[in-house]
Scaffold this motif. Structure first.
Motif, PDB file in Angstrom:
ATOM      1  N   LEU A  83      43.559  33.543  26.238  1.00 28.09           N
ATOM      2  CA  LEU A  83      44.591  33.610  27.265  1.00 28.09           C
ATOM      3  C   LEU A  83      45.947  33.293  26.654  1.00 28.09           C
ATOM      4  O   LEU A  83      46.054  32.463  25.761  1.00 28.09           O
ATOM      5  N   SER A  84      46.987  33.970  27.137  1.00 21.38           N
ATOM      6  CA  SER A  84      48.347  33.510  26.896  1.00 21.38           C
ATOM      7  C   SER A  84      48.703  32.647  28.095  1.00 21.38           C
ATOM      8  O   SER A  84      48.773  33.134  29.223  1.00 21.38           O
ATOM      9  N   LEU A  85      48.903  31.354  27.855  1.00 18.31           N
ATOM     10  CA  LEU A  85      49.003  30.403  28.956  1.00 18.31           C
ATOM     11  C   LEU A  85      50.145  29.429  28.720  1.00 18.31           C
ATOM     12  O   LEU A  85      50.277  28.858  27.645  1.00 18.31           O
ATOM     13  N   ASP A  86      50.990  29.266  29.737  1.00 17.84           N
ATOM     14  CA  ASP A  86      52.030  28.251  29.730  1.00 17.84           C
ATOM     15  C   ASP A  86      51.813  27.396  30.973  1.00 17.84           C
ATOM     16  O   ASP A  86      52.292  27.717  32.062  1.00 17.84           O
ATOM     17  N   GLU A  87      51.049  26.314  30.811  1.00 15.29           N
ATOM     18  CA  GLU A  87      50.707  25.476  31.969  1.00 15.29           C
ATOM     19  C   GLU A  87      51.928  24.820  32.580  1.00 15.29           C
ATOM     20  O   GLU A  87      51.986  24.586  33.788  1.00 15.29           O
ATOM     21  N   ALA A  88      52.919  24.491  31.757  1.00 18.78           N
ATOM     22  CA  ALA A  88      54.116  23.829  32.274  1.00 18.78           C
ATOM     23  C   ALA A  88      54.819  24.707  33.297  1.00 18.78           C
ATOM     24  O   ALA A  88      55.362  24.218  34.293  1.00 18.78           O
TER      25      ALA A  88
ATOM     26  N   GLY B  46      40.960  27.890  26.710  1.00 26.94           N
ATOM     27  CA  GLY B  46      41.892  28.973  26.436  1.00 26.94           C
ATOM     28  C   GLY B  46      41.271  30.356  26.460  1.00 26.94           C
ATOM     29  O   GLY B  46      41.950  31.352  26.209  1.00 26.94           O
ATOM     30  N   LYS B  47      39.985  30.439  26.804  1.00 26.35           N
ATOM     31  CA  LYS B  47      39.310  31.739  26.874  1.00 26.35           C
ATOM     32  C   LYS B  47      39.157  32.178  28.318  1.00 26.35           C
ATOM     33  O   LYS B  47      39.003  31.356  29.227  1.00 26.35           O
ATOM     34  N   GLY B  48      39.175  33.488  28.543  1.00 21.14           N
ATOM     35  CA  GLY B  48      38.942  34.052  29.866  1.00 21.14           C
ATOM     36  C   GLY B  48      38.235  35.386  29.758  1.00 21.14           C
ATOM     37  O   GLY B  48      38.533  36.173  28.857  1.00 21.14           O
ATOM     38  N   VAL B  49      37.277  35.638  30.629  1.00 21.83           N
ATOM     39  CA  VAL B  49      36.523  36.893  30.621  1.00 21.83           C
ATOM     40  C   VAL B  49      36.254  37.323  32.055  1.00 21.83           C
ATOM     41  O   VAL B  49      36.321  36.520  32.991  1.00 21.83           O
ATOM     42  N   THR B  50      35.908  38.581  32.226  1.00 20.34           N
ATOM     43  CA  THR B  50      35.403  39.088  33.498  1.00 20.34           C
ATOM     44  C   THR B  50      33.896  39.251  33.364  1.00 20.34           C
ATOM     45  O   THR B  50      33.417  39.821  32.387  1.00 20.34           O
TER      46      THR B  50
ATOM     47  N   SER C 199      28.115  39.213  42.369  1.00 19.64           N
ATOM     48  CA  SER C 199      29.400  39.903  42.506  1.00 19.64           C
ATOM     49  C   SER C 199      30.067  39.862  41.131  1.00 19.64           C
ATOM     50  O   SER C 199      29.401  40.047  40.124  1.00 19.64           O
ATOM     51  N   SER C 200      31.360  39.620  41.083  1.00 21.31           N
ATOM     52  CA  SER C 200      32.056  39.501  39.802  1.00 21.31           C
ATOM     53  C   SER C 200      33.223  38.543  39.969  1.00 21.31           C
ATOM     54  O   SER C 200      33.696  38.291  41.081  1.00 21.31           O
ATOM     55  N   ALA C 201      33.673  37.995  38.854  1.00 17.15           N
ATOM     56  CA  ALA C 201      34.812  37.090  38.859  1.00 17.15           C
ATOM     57  C   ALA C 201      35.444  37.075  37.479  1.00 17.15           C
ATOM     58  O   ALA C 201      34.780  37.362  36.480  1.00 17.15           O
ATOM     59  N   VAL C 202      36.711  36.736  37.439  1.00 20.88           N
ATOM     60  CA  VAL C 202      37.378  36.436  36.179  1.00 20.88           C
ATOM     61  C   VAL C 202      37.201  34.944  35.947  1.00 20.88           C
ATOM     62  O   VAL C 202      37.617  34.127  36.775  1.00 20.88           O
ATOM     63  N   ILE C 203      36.541  34.577  34.854  1.00 20.56           N
ATOM     64  CA  ILE C 203      36.230  33.186  34.543  1.00 20.56           C
ATOM     65  C   ILE C 203      37.168  32.726  33.436  1.00 20.56           C
ATOM     66  O   ILE C 203      37.244  33.360  32.381  1.00 20.56           O
ATOM     67  N   ARG C 204      37.875  31.624  33.660  1.00 23.05           N
ATOM     68  CA  ARG C 204      38.861  31.136  32.693  1.00 23.05           C
ATOM     69  C   ARG C 204      38.650  29.636  32.476  1.00 23.05           C
ATOM     70  O   ARG C 204      38.501  28.889  33.441  1.00 23.05           O
ATOM     71  N   ARG C 205      38.661  29.222  31.217  1.00 31.04           N
ATOM     72  CA  ARG C 205      38.574  27.792  30.913  1.00 31.04           C
ATOM     73  C   ARG C 205      39.952  27.321  30.460  1.00 31.04           C
ATOM     74  O   ARG C 205      40.427  27.674  29.382  1.00 31.04           O
TER      75      ARG C 205
END
Length: 226
Positions: free
Chosen positions: A74-79, A155-159, A165-171
């Motif tokens: 993931l490209s992630l900026d939590e702030a 920092g990983k995310g998958v569908t 069903s389905s979901a986008v799972i992100r840690r």
């Protein structure tokens, strides 16, 4: 186009009615799974050519995030509460704080040229935050995807398939995960999660209060889901 209603227009999240039916029955301090809907975030679908250097540079200028070029990181900026996730070779999911959808879309359109697309999908999706020490065990009951830390680092995310069903799972942290789910399956998946988490002790929080690893029980919907 600015899609956020102004004034006295009432907005409801995909889980507004579901959450209203939950009966908490235990202390939140005991929970090992905490569930919280992060409602009304901005969800934008970005399409373009990842092989085009100008496209990649334009996205980074507009969002301040590098464009992910493969499934997983993931490209992630939590702030700032902004994330960008690879969904397919020419598709990405951008999530921004509530009310920033239009500004993010305008920034992308101001920086990108050529063949691309930006679509606001906020009304069709919602995000569930799962936190606490037993979230991984809960996920193992819901998806066939390997969520072991060796395979699914922060920092990983998958569908993936999730509860039929389905979901986008992100840690997004050691003990904090996110599920991006479709509006049409939100009630079903929320009920499934409550049922699957009941053995660990589950507490349904609201808003930012989901961060602590609290404990409690939300049994009414868990019973309905059986």
């Amino acid at each position: 186009m600015e899609l956020n209603p102004r004034g006295a227009v009432k907005s409801e999240s995909p889980l507004a009615m579901t959450r209203a039916r939950i009966a908490q029955s235990a202390s939140p301090q005991e929970a090992r799974v905490v569930v919280c809907e992060k409602a009304f975030l901005g969800h934008l679908v970005l399409r373009g050519n990842a092989g085009d250097a100008a496209f990649r540079a334009g996205v980074e200028r507009a969002l301040g995030l590098a464009l992910p070029l493969e499934m997983g990181p993931l490209s992630l900026d939590e702030a700032r509460g902004v994330s960008l996730q690879w969904m397919s070779p020419d598709e990405w999911l951008l999530i921004v704080p509530q009310g920033q959808e239009f500004a993010a879309e305008a920034a992308l359109r101001g920086q990108l040229t050529g063949h691309y697309a930006v679509m606001n999908a906020s009304g069709g999706q919602t995000l569930l935050e799962l936190s606490g020490p037993c979230v991984r065990e809960l996920l193992m009951k819901c998806t066939p995807y390997d969520v072991h830390p060796r395979h699914f680092p922060v920092g990983k995310g998958v569908t993936s398939v999730f509860a039929k069903s389905s979901a986008v799972i992100r840690r997004v942290a050691e003990a904090r995960w996110e599920l991006v789910i479709r509006r049409s399956f939100a009630d079903y998946l929320f009920s499934w999660i409550l049922d699957a988490a009941e053995e660990f002790g589950v507490y349904v929080a609201s808003g930012a209060s989901a961060r602590p690893a609290s404990h409690g029980a939300a049994r009414e919907l868990a019973t309905e889901a059986r």
